[in-house]
Design a protein around this motif. Structure first.
Motif, PDB file in Angstrom:
ATOM      1  N   MET A 105      -5.706  22.526  11.315  1.00 29.31           N
ATOM      2  CA  MET A 105      -7.008  23.126  11.010  1.00 29.31           C
ATOM      3  C   MET A 105      -7.716  22.288   9.946  1.00 29.31           C
ATOM      4  N   LYS A 106      -9.032  22.116  10.102  1.00 31.55           N
ATOM      5  CA  LYS A 106      -9.789  21.346   9.125  1.00 31.55           C
ATOM      6  C   LYS A 106     -10.319  22.248   8.019  1.00 31.55           C
ATOM      7  N   LYS A 107     -10.155  21.769   6.789  1.00 30.08           N
ATOM      8  CA  LYS A 107     -10.597  22.503   5.613  1.00 30.08           C
ATOM      9  C   LYS A 107     -11.221  21.528   4.631  1.00 30.08           C
ATOM     10  N   PRO A 108     -12.089  22.009   3.734  1.00 33.54           N
ATOM     11  CA  PRO A 108     -12.649  21.127   2.710  1.00 33.54           C
ATOM     12  C   PRO A 108     -11.546  20.613   1.781  1.00 33.54           C
ATOM     13  N   LEU A 109     -11.633  19.346   1.442  1.00 32.52           N
ATOM     14  CA  LEU A 109     -10.642  18.724   0.561  1.00 32.52           C
ATOM     15  C   LEU A 109     -11.339  17.804  -0.421  1.00 32.52           C
ATOM     16  N   ARG A 110     -10.908  17.884  -1.655  1.00 34.10           N
ATOM     17  CA  ARG A 110     -11.340  16.947  -2.690  1.00 34.10           C
ATOM     18  C   ARG A 110     -10.113  16.546  -3.477  1.00 34.10           C
ATOM     19  N   ILE A 111     -10.039  15.273  -3.845  1.00 29.45           N
ATOM     20  CA  ILE A 111      -8.879  14.732  -4.545  1.00 29.45           C
ATOM     21  C   ILE A 111      -9.275  14.324  -5.958  1.00 29.45           C
ATOM     22  N   ASP A 112      -8.422  14.629  -6.914  1.00 30.12           N
ATOM     23  CA  ASP A 112      -8.614  14.147  -8.274  1.00 30.12           C
ATOM     24  C   ASP A 112      -8.250  12.667  -8.298  1.00 30.12           C
ATOM     25  N   ARG A 113      -9.261  11.811  -8.411  1.00 31.23           N
ATOM     26  CA  ARG A 113      -9.019  10.372  -8.319  1.00 31.23           C
ATOM     27  C   ARG A 113      -8.121   9.855  -9.435  1.00 31.23           C
ATOM     28  N   ALA A 114      -8.075  10.559 -10.557  1.00 31.56           N
ATOM     29  CA  ALA A 114      -7.199  10.148 -11.653  1.00 31.56           C
ATOM     30  C   ALA A 114      -5.728  10.378 -11.323  1.00 31.56           C
ATOM     31  N   LYS A 115      -5.469  11.128 -10.235  1.00 30.78           N
ATOM     32  CA  LYS A 115      -4.096  11.430  -9.846  1.00 30.78           C
ATOM     33  C   LYS A 115      -3.782  10.897  -8.453  1.00 30.78           C
ATOM     34  N   ALA A 116      -4.486   9.840  -8.046  1.00 32.63           N
ATOM     35  CA  ALA A 116      -4.319   9.278  -6.709  1.00 32.63           C
ATOM     36  C   ALA A 116      -3.881   7.818  -6.781  1.00 32.63           C
ATOM     37  N   ALA A 117      -3.188   7.387  -5.736  1.00 30.48           N
ATOM     38  CA  ALA A 117      -2.840   5.979  -5.530  1.00 30.48           C
ATOM     39  C   ALA A 117      -2.874   5.721  -4.033  1.00 30.48           C
ATOM     40  N   ALA A 118      -2.947   4.455  -3.654  1.00 29.29           N
ATOM     41  CA  ALA A 118      -2.965   4.079  -2.234  1.00 29.29           C
ATOM     42  C   ALA A 118      -1.873   3.055  -1.977  1.00 29.29           C
ATOM     43  N   ILE A 119      -1.224   3.185  -0.830  1.00 34.68           N
ATOM     44  CA  ILE A 119      -0.189   2.225  -0.458  1.00 34.68           C
ATOM     45  C   ILE A 119      -0.448   1.699   0.941  1.00 34.68           C
ATOM     46  N   PHE A 120      -0.224   0.400   1.118  1.00 34.72           N
ATOM     47  CA  PHE A 120      -0.483  -0.291   2.383  1.00 34.72           C
ATOM     48  C   PHE A 120       0.829  -0.917   2.829  1.00 34.72           C
ATOM     49  N   ILE A 121       1.297  -0.470   3.994  1.00 31.60           N
ATOM     50  CA  ILE A 121       2.664  -0.729   4.419  1.00 31.60           C
ATOM     51  C   ILE A 121       2.725  -1.848   5.458  1.00 31.60           C
ATOM     52  N   ASP A 122       3.353  -2.946   5.095  1.00 31.25           N
ATOM     53  CA  ASP A 122       3.766  -4.003   6.029  1.00 31.25           C
ATOM     54  C   ASP A 122       2.619  -4.605   6.843  1.00 31.25           C
ATOM     55  N   LEU A 123       1.486  -4.826   6.213  1.00 25.60           N
ATOM     56  CA  LEU A 123       0.347  -5.432   6.924  1.00 25.60           C
ATOM     57  C   LEU A 123       0.525  -6.951   6.935  1.00 25.60           C
ATOM     58  N   GLN A 124       1.505  -7.382   7.701  1.00 24.96           N
ATOM     59  CA  GLN A 124       1.965  -8.766   7.695  1.00 24.96           C
ATOM     60  C   GLN A 124       1.510  -9.520   8.943  1.00 24.96           C
ATOM     61  N   GLU A 125       1.515 -10.842   8.829  1.00 30.86           N
ATOM     62  CA  GLU A 125       1.014 -11.695   9.908  1.00 30.86           C
ATOM     63  C   GLU A 125       1.830 -11.581  11.186  1.00 30.86           C
ATOM     64  N   GLU A 126       3.107 -11.243  11.086  1.00 36.39           N
ATOM     65  CA  GLU A 126       3.915 -11.196  12.304  1.00 36.39           C
ATOM     66  C   GLU A 126       3.380 -10.168  13.305  1.00 36.39           C
ATOM     67  N   HIS A 127       2.677  -9.161  12.811  1.00 35.85           N
ATOM     68  CA  HIS A 127       2.138  -8.132  13.709  1.00 35.85           C
ATOM     69  C   HIS A 127       0.848  -8.597  14.390  1.00 35.85           C
ATOM     70  N   ARG A 128       0.360  -9.746  13.979  1.00 39.46           N
ATOM     71  CA  ARG A 128      -0.821 -10.338  14.602  1.00 39.46           C
ATOM     72  C   ARG A 128      -0.458 -11.566  15.438  1.00 39.46           C
ATOM     73  N   ARG A 129       0.661 -12.236  15.084  1.00 32.96           N
ATOM     74  CA  ARG A 129       0.913 -13.544  15.680  1.00 32.96           C
ATOM     75  C   ARG A 129       2.257 -13.696  16.368  1.00 32.96           C
ATOM     76  N   ASP A 130       3.201 -12.809  16.113  1.00 29.52           N
ATOM     77  CA  ASP A 130       4.497 -12.885  16.783  1.00 29.52           C
ATOM     78  C   ASP A 130       4.440 -12.025  18.041  1.00 29.52           C
ATOM     79  N   GLU A 131       4.551 -12.649  19.203  1.00 30.09           N
ATOM     80  CA  GLU A 131       4.400 -11.944  20.481  1.00 30.09           C
ATOM     81  C   GLU A 131       5.350 -10.757  20.614  1.00 30.09           C
ATOM     82  N   ARG A 132       6.464 -10.777  19.912  1.00 30.09           N
ATOM     83  CA  ARG A 132       7.436  -9.685  20.010  1.00 30.09           C
ATOM     84  C   ARG A 132       7.003  -8.450  19.230  1.00 30.09           C
TER      85      ARG A 132
END
Length: 226
Positions: A1-28
């Motif tokens: 269900m969709k609900k309004p959401l607001r985040i306290d930016r002082a208590k937030a972080a972002a993580i980016f997982i394994d955005l590596q070249e092999e997923h663009r260039r290794d055929e496997r």
């Protein structure tokens, strides 16, 4: 269900997982729609940086000298079948690469938490909400999200900031996580950027237990409604 959401930016972080070249260039190990995933991840990073929100990066790199999990796949050349430490394709894609001031965590397991100091660093910074994007949805993203929830973090899962080897793998991976994303929310990149900039958005949040009973026929529709 969709609900309004607001985040306290002082208590937030972002993580980016394994955005590596092999997923663009290794055929496997190609990720379907990877250029779109990378573009969305870059937008998320820019929004986080503008708001002073800490940005973390992960890279999956395997050193066979380490004590690896049982049955780790080995190629005919005796090296790890993926993400080998000597493979230049383990590099983070340049358009989403860490800034010099940002933390890069190297891992040799699915979760970004595992044996890393990540949870301690997040707690020291007072982080309560963790924005998650990366690849592969049903593997390293899944493991990281589940660990984050178990460690008491609210997860903001950015569905189009993630990707996998095929569309069905990705969409069902997101649906599986959404079904048990207790305390968290699922959004697209546009809504996630708005949240990172302090706005309130409509976000999908789980109610009850396993509400998304998807089938082969309706999975794409349910994914689109998140």
């Amino acid at each position: 269900m969709k609900k309004p959401l607001r985040i306290d930016r002082a208590k937030a972080a972002a993580i980016f997982i394994d955005l590596q070249e092999e997923h663009r260039r290794d055929e496997r190990y190609l990720v379907e729609g990877y250029d779109t995933v990378l573009g969305n991840a870059a937008r998320l990073q820019s929004a986080a940086r503008r708001s002073g929100i800490p940005v973390f990066h992960c890279a999956y790199i395997v050193d066979l000298a380490d004590n690896l999990r049982p049955f780790h796949p080995i190629g005919p050349d005796g090296r790890s079948a993926f993400s080998d430490k000597d493979d230049p394709l383990t590099a983070i894609c340049p358009e989403v690469a860490p800034l010099p001031s940002e933390r890069l965590l190297v891992k040799n397991e699915a979760s970004a938490f595992g044996k890393s100091p990540l949870i301690g660093e997040l707690r020291d910074a007072g982080v309560e909400w963790l924005v998650v994007a990366g690849v592969w949805t049903e593997a390293c993203v899944d493991a990281t999200v589940k660990d984050a929830i178990n460690l008491g973090l609210h997860v903001l899962l950015v569905k189009d900031g993630c990707g996998s080897g095929g569309l069905a793998m990705h969409q069902t991976g997101i649906l599986n996580l959404a079904n048990r994303l207790y305390g968290g929310a699922v959004v697209g990149t546009e809504a996630a950027c708005a949240l990172l900039e302090g706005d309130t958005v409509e976000a999908w949040r789980v109610e009850g237990s396993v509400p998304l009973r998807y089938t082969f026929e309706n999975a794409a529709k349910l994914y689109g409604e998140l």
